[in-house]
Design an enzyme around this catalytic site. Structure first.
Site, mmCIF file in Angstrom:
data_model
loop_
_atom_site.group_PDB
_atom_site.id
_atom_site.type_symbol
_atom_site.label_atom_id
_atom_site.label_comp_id
_atom_site.label_asym_id
_atom_site.label_seq_id
_atom_site.Cartn_x
_atom_site.Cartn_y
_atom_site.Cartn_z
ATOM 1 N N HIS A 1 1.510 15.496 3.862
ATOM 2 C CA HIS A 1 1.549 16.836 3.276
ATOM 3 C C HIS A 1 1.472 17.837 4.428
ATOM 4 O O HIS A 1 0.722 17.628 5.390
ATOM 5 C CB HIS A 1 0.377 17.070 2.327
ATOM 6 C CG HIS A 1 0.239 16.030 1.265
ATOM 7 N ND1 HIS A 1 1.034 16.000 0.139
ATOM 8 C CD2 HIS A 1 -0.585 14.966 1.166
ATOM 9 C CE1 HIS A 1 0.699 14.963 -0.612
ATOM 10 N NE2 HIS A 1 -0.290 14.321 -0.012
ATOM 11 N N CYS B 1 -3.303 -3.006 3.063
ATOM 12 C CA CYS B 1 -4.094 -4.177 2.711
ATOM 13 C C CYS B 1 -3.546 -5.351 3.511
ATOM 14 O O CYS B 1 -2.339 -5.504 3.641
ATOM 15 C CB CYS B 1 -3.988 -4.502 1.221
ATOM 16 S SG CYS B 1 -4.608 -3.200 0.143
ATOM 17 N N SER C 1 0.837 -1.183 0.000
ATOM 18 C CA SER C 1 0.000 0.000 0.000
ATOM 19 C C SER C 1 0.874 1.235 0.000
ATOM 20 O O SER C 1 1.963 1.228 -0.557
ATOM 21 C CB SER C 1 -0.970 -0.010 1.171
ATOM 22 O OG SER C 1 -2.059 0.839 0.871
#
Length: 265
Positions: free
Chosen positions: A117, A140, A112
């Site tokens: 940010h 996952c 994954s």
């Protein structure tokens, strides 16, 4: 919950969206600029890459690719593509227990990604500056990204933390029955260490039938000195201190509750 006997790979996707806010007061326009410069240096793309690298270690993943960028005039982003580690401990579970703190690191993750940010910004008139970091950990497989929560909370100066956790999709057992979640969870709070939880006011909004969990945290104790950038409260008169504290408290309340308030004078 008993261990599921699955048909093939665990196809559940578990996503944690984690937002932290650091709030301060800088008296002058120059002070506000220096605060943004300080934040940009403290949470540069290089530093954020190290934090996410530590997260992948906590959850037992391997890094496949890293993209990172510092922005002009401010802010940074890092995205990591990750895969499941080769040696997955049998002791790995999704139990509602806190994950490790920065001093100790153990767990596991499937293919994954992790992204972060940053968004530093300043109020043009009130002297309030707010730094926000958005982190998304999507996995996952059988381990939950919630195990990285304690480390992330301690990696940032978190006045306010807002978290969303959701399990999507389904996986099948060997009899062909679909399972829409593979671990018991009643609250994100159960993944946070007691010493950390004691410092915060917390609110839950959970939609159990949809496997959606939401928790908000705000520091309980307020010490004005912790929120003044390049300013000592001893240099402020009583009225200034009270006005600045009202502004800071309003900023925190508005972010925590998600609505604007009229400042009382």
């Amino acid at each position: 919950m008993d261990k599921l006997q699955l048909h093939g790979f665990n196809n559940l996707t578990k996503s944690l969206s984690f937002n932290i806010y650091d709030i301060c007061y800088a008296k002058s326009e120059q002070g506000q600029r220096r605060y943004i410069e300080y934040i940009d240096e403290a949470y540069s793309a290089t530093r954020l890459t190290q934090i996410l690298t530590d997260v992948t270690s906590i959850i037992g993943a391997e890094i496949l690719n890293v993209a990172r960028q510092d922005y002009d005039p401010q802010g940074a982003s890092v995205t990591m593509l990750i895969s499941e580690g080769h040696d997955v401990p049998e002791t790995v579970t999704n139990a509602e227990t806190p994950g490790p703190l920065p001093e100790s690191v153990v767990a596991h993750l499937n293919k994954s990604h992790i992204t972060v940010h940053t968004y530093p910004e300043s109020h043009p008139h009130a002297g309030i500056s707010t730094f926000r970091a958005d982190i998304d950990v999507s996995t996952c497989g059988r381990i939950s990204p919630l195990k990285a929560l304690n480390y992330l909370i301690h990696s940032f100066e978190s006045d306010i933390v807002i978290m969303d956790y959701r399990v999507r999709g389904f996986t099948r057992d060997i009899a062909g029955q679909k399972h829409y979640i593979d671990h018991e969870i009643t609250s994100i709070q159960n993944y946070i260490a007691d010493a950390t939880a004691d410092r915060y006011q917390m609110i839950d909004v959970n939609v159990y039938q949809e496997n959606i969990f939401h928790t908000k945290m705000m520091l309980k104790d307020f010490n004005l000195d912790n929120y003044l950038f390049e300013t000592d409260q001893g240099a402020l008169d009583k009225d200034e201190r009270e006005q600045i504290q009202r502004q800071l408290n309003q900023e925190m309340a508005e972010i925590f509750y998600g609505r604007n308030y009229q400042l009382r004078r």
